[in-house]
Design a protein around this motif. Structure first.
Motif, mmCIF file in Angstrom:
data_model
loop_
_atom_site.group_PDB
_atom_site.id
_atom_site.type_symbol
_atom_site.label_atom_id
_atom_site.label_comp_id
_atom_site.label_asym_id
_atom_site.label_seq_id
_atom_site.Cartn_x
_atom_site.Cartn_y
_atom_site.Cartn_z
ATOM 1 N N UNK A 133 0.907 -1.328 -0.075
ATOM 2 C CA UNK A 133 -0.049 -0.144 0.121
ATOM 3 C C UNK A 133 0.960 1.295 0.158
ATOM 4 N N UNK A 134 0.694 2.311 -0.836
ATOM 5 C CA UNK A 134 1.136 3.459 -0.917
ATOM 6 C C UNK A 134 0.523 4.289 -0.128
ATOM 7 N N UNK A 135 1.139 5.204 0.588
ATOM 8 C CA UNK A 135 0.121 5.976 1.827
ATOM 9 C C UNK A 135 0.665 7.225 2.129
ATOM 10 N N UNK A 136 0.052 8.237 2.451
ATOM 11 C CA UNK A 136 0.549 9.388 2.951
ATOM 12 C C UNK A 136 0.302 9.561 4.313
ATOM 13 N N UNK A 137 1.025 10.709 5.141
ATOM 14 C CA UNK A 137 0.573 11.068 6.455
ATOM 15 C C UNK A 137 1.707 12.254 6.722
ATOM 16 N N UNK A 138 0.836 13.362 7.342
ATOM 17 C CA UNK A 138 2.025 14.476 7.507
ATOM 18 C C UNK A 138 2.600 14.776 6.128
ATOM 19 N N UNK A 139 4.035 14.973 6.036
ATOM 20 C CA UNK A 139 4.708 15.432 5.005
ATOM 21 C C UNK A 139 5.293 14.319 4.379
ATOM 22 N N UNK A 140 4.881 13.170 4.671
ATOM 23 C CA UNK A 140 5.529 11.690 4.198
ATOM 24 C C UNK A 140 4.633 11.156 3.473
ATOM 25 N N UNK A 141 5.496 10.378 2.344
ATOM 26 C CA UNK A 141 5.144 8.956 1.711
ATOM 27 C C UNK A 141 5.575 7.879 2.197
ATOM 28 N N UNK A 142 4.722 6.936 2.210
ATOM 29 C CA UNK A 142 5.450 5.538 2.678
ATOM 30 C C UNK A 142 4.764 4.497 1.916
ATOM 31 N N UNK A 143 5.372 3.320 1.677
ATOM 32 C CA UNK A 143 5.037 1.922 1.148
ATOM 33 C C UNK A 143 5.009 0.744 2.199
ATOM 34 N N UNK A 144 3.813 0.461 2.593
ATOM 35 C CA UNK A 144 3.925 -0.581 3.665
ATOM 36 C C UNK A 144 4.660 -2.005 3.010
ATOM 37 N N UNK A 145 5.687 -2.357 3.771
ATOM 38 C CA UNK A 145 6.530 -3.709 2.969
ATOM 39 C C UNK A 145 5.693 -4.839 3.458
ATOM 40 N N UNK A 146 4.892 -4.972 4.570
ATOM 41 C CA UNK A 146 3.996 -6.109 4.829
ATOM 42 C C UNK A 146 2.897 -5.638 5.303
ATOM 43 N N UNK A 147 1.721 -6.618 5.298
ATOM 44 C CA UNK A 147 0.503 -6.201 5.850
ATOM 45 C C UNK A 147 0.703 -6.103 7.622
ATOM 46 N N UNK A 148 0.099 -4.952 7.931
ATOM 47 C CA UNK A 148 0.202 -4.188 9.254
ATOM 48 C C UNK A 148 -0.828 -3.305 9.814
#
Length: 206
Positions: free
Chosen positions: A152-167
């Motif tokens: 999942x490609x996601x946003x929060x605050x000033x950051x973008x992240x990609x979840x490496x595993x289900x969590x």
């Protein structure tokens, strides 16, 4: 900049923000590669850089660091990691509303940005990526999800992240990718490390 010894051979350096932390991290890596600094680990975070396993007393380096002149980060080049993305996340409409744009604009804005891994954490392989202008900061979800799918490609605050595993997670989900962020058989196992440049590439629907 404030340098705080942590025992005899570790140092926690506090700075004003993410850009200064990235610049300090880059300079520390340069000095270590040039043999000017002997340290086992250099770990950046949002507003700090930890040096662990120094080859000199921490108090000595703590006295020197505030007098360093940090060069600006090097210009972005063509060596970016490209991550294909399907912009199909369940929070696209919410992000579009927060940004004040049409839903179709979210993928374009996100994919046009040039990202850099500021630091890593949360889970093995998870990088906190900066690159979107501040006007596109978004809050975390009021109620976190109990399970966010891997990729999942996601946003929060000033950051973008990609979840490496289900969590579990409370970030805004805008897309998915099949790119493997953490692979024990790969060297290094993490695809994204601090300082890595990243571009998100929209996948064309078949």
């Amino acid at each position: 900049m404030r340098a705080l010894p942590v025992g005899d051979r570790a140092l926690l350096v506090e700075v004003s923000g993410g850009e200064e932390a990235a610049a300090l991290h880059a300079e520390l890596l340069r000095r270590r590669a040039a043999g000017e600094l002997r340290v086992r680990e250099i770990v950046p975070a949002a507003r700090t850089v930890l040096l662990d396993g120094l080859d000199e007393p921490a108090v000595r380096l703590a006295a020197q660091l505030p007098h360093w002149e940090l060069p600006p980060l090097p210009p972005r080049g063509d060596d970016a990691v490209h991550i294909p993305v399907r912009y199909d996340g369940p929070d696209l409409a919410e992000v579009a509303a927060l940004w004040g744009v049409d839903v179709e604009e979210v993928p374009r804005i996100h994919a046009e940005a040039e990202f850099r891994v500021a630091f890593c954490g949360f889970a093995p392989g998870f990088g906190y990526l900066t690159g979107l202008p501040a006007r596109y900061d978004v809050p975390r979800r009021t109620t976190p999800r109990t399970s966010v799918p891997a990729g999942s490609v996601a946003l929060a605050g000033p950051y973008t992240g990609v979840y490496p595993r289900s969590s579990p997670g409370g970030w805004q989900l805008i897309g998915t990718t099949d790119t493997v962020l953490w692979d024990h058989a790969r060297v290094p196992a993490a695809l994204l490390t601090p300082g890595t440049r990243v571009r998100f590439v929209p996948e064309v629907a078949a």
